[in-house]
Design an enzyme around this catalytic site. Sequence first.
Site, short mmCIF file in Angstrom:
data_model
loop_
_atom_site.label_atom_id
_atom_site.label_comp_id
_atom_site.label_asym_id
_atom_site.label_seq_id
_atom_site.Cartn_x
_atom_site.Cartn_y
_atom_site.Cartn_z
N LYS A 100 0.84 -1.20 0.00
CA LYS A 100 0.00 0.00 0.00
C LYS A 100 0.88 1.25 0.00
CE LYS A 100 -4.32 -1.65 1.97
NZ LYS A 100 -5.36 -1.32 1.02
N HIS A 112 -1.86 -7.87 8.25
CA HIS A 112 -1.95 -6.45 7.87
C HIS A 112 -1.68 -5.51 9.05
CE1 HIS A 112 -3.59 -8.28 4.43
NE2 HIS A 112 -4.87 -8.10 4.64
C1 BG6 Z 1 -7.90 -9.22 3.33
C2 BG6 Z 1 -8.85 -9.86 4.29
O1 BG6 Z 1 -6.62 -9.78 3.44
O2 BG6 Z 1 -7.81 -7.82 3.59
C3 BG6 Z 1 -10.20 -9.19 4.23
O3 BG6 Z 1 -8.95 -11.24 4.00
C4 BG6 Z 1 -10.08 -7.70 4.43
O4 BG6 Z 1 -11.11 -9.75 5.17
C5 BG6 Z 1 -9.04 -7.14 3.47
O5 BG6 Z 1 -11.34 -7.11 4.17
C6 BG6 Z 1 -8.77 -5.68 3.75
O6 BG6 Z 1 -7.97 -5.16 2.71
P1 BG6 Z 1 -8.15 -3.67 2.22
O7 BG6 Z 1 -7.07 -3.48 1.21
O8 BG6 Z 1 -9.52 -3.57 1.64
O9 BG6 Z 1 -8.01 -2.83 3.44
#
Ligand code: BG6
Length: 475
Positions: A183, A241
């Site tokens: 990101k 994340h």
């Molecule tokens: C994914 C998860 O890895 O990341 C999802 O499996 C989540 O549940 C998503 O919604 C969030 O990613 P972003 O880029 O939309 O914040």
Amino acid sequence: MDSSLTLVIFGITSNLAQIKLIPALYDISEKNLLPNTTHIIGVARAPQDESWIKNYFHQTLHLENKHHQHPISEDVLSKLNDKLNYMNGQLNDLNFFQELKQKITELGSTNTIFYLATYPDLYKDIFDNLKKVGLNEQTNGFTRVMIEKPIGEDLPSAQRLNKLLAEYFTEDQIYRLDHYLGKETLQNILTFRFGNGTFEPLINKDHIDHIQITASENFGIGKRGGYYDKVGALKDVGQNHQLQMLAFALMDPPSEFSNTAITKERTKILKNLQPIPEKVVFGQYEGYQQEENVEKDSKTDTFYALKTFINIERLKDVPIYIRAGKNLKETVTEISIIFKTPTNRLFQHIDCGKDPNVLIYRIQPNEGIVLKILTKKPGHTIDLDDSYMQFCYRSSNELPDAYEKLISDAIRGDQTFFNDAEEVEAQWKFIDPLVKTKTIPIVYSSKSWGPKEADDLIKEDSREWLEPSMMFCNI
Ligand code: BG6
């Protein structure tokens, strides 16, 4: 070195390929970031003729994919079409891999990337078969393999998978992808911290009161029940994340801008995280058990909040509160660094005069980096306002998608924003003790900020969750 490339995508009809990989390939192609001679081989089980894949890309980009933010140019698409090939086959069938090898040889490029957009239980068969036909070797060019988070489902399984990978590939061939590392807004934290001098001297226990990390989504699990119900929020976004966000925001300065130096510092933070099982709250949104493909008495967490510390001297005793969940009040992802308020502040007798300065890395939406400060309200009296000094992107469309960035990094051979084995294992080492003591999740109402117990977790330290503001970077 020959710069031609064959990119093989196992699972070209998967959700991941449709939502992320195909749009990313279009964008990479539009920006001319693919090597001049590139061949893409999409692999799936259904027998289709070669031309099918061109229609499939066309449809995916035009109709089904709402994630693609800008108009599709027929010219770019037609150039991408020329690169597309389709093969059908079973991934446990050696004959198919012999055909694949023949196809790759015919196409004539010496560099190959295998992207596994498949269920992890197929990895071993794929690796075995690649090895049996010699496709895992690097002879004249490179051979790389890309796999998605989650890497394993706990520490032992992650260790097994890393060991398995090491039997077939060397670490420089393995690209473990967590799209948060790609990101733009997360990578910008490195520039903000280590490219400027002003704020970095403040990122320590002398100046920081505490840190909050929020990743909330105002929607539920949709059609992903089959996957999500086995995983839950803590493993779905907490193990990966959110820990990446934490690592970027708090790591020590890397000795240089290189994969090794940056990964080393991220990993150091993760290795020093202190799991506190009694400081975790699990929640489940009301109505979750009625979602498609979810067990009727499911105990899966769709929300968690936790407290932790990082056991390094610079951040000793600075509490870190992390929360994430689905079906919450807002969709917002941010890291907030709440600074200490000096006790002798001149304006503390005035309304909001004790409010702390807060540095916010807003990952999405209203992407930016902002500093919450006190300012004087214009007028004849000394009244104060909370205001924001802000860096905002001109438009979120200017931000390349994480997959676009990471696939092109893999093509260039840059592993800086990929996880290595040690890093992934450090993440699980922190998460496993928290999962082990998991209690039955507390039901919370949709469109709330999660269960009240999550508020209590922070309130018992005389603090509270910051309501994410939409008052800045409104572009
Ligand atoms: C994914 C998860 O890895 O990341 C999802 O499996 C989540 O549940 C998503 O919604 C969030 O990613 P972003 O880029 O939309 O914040």
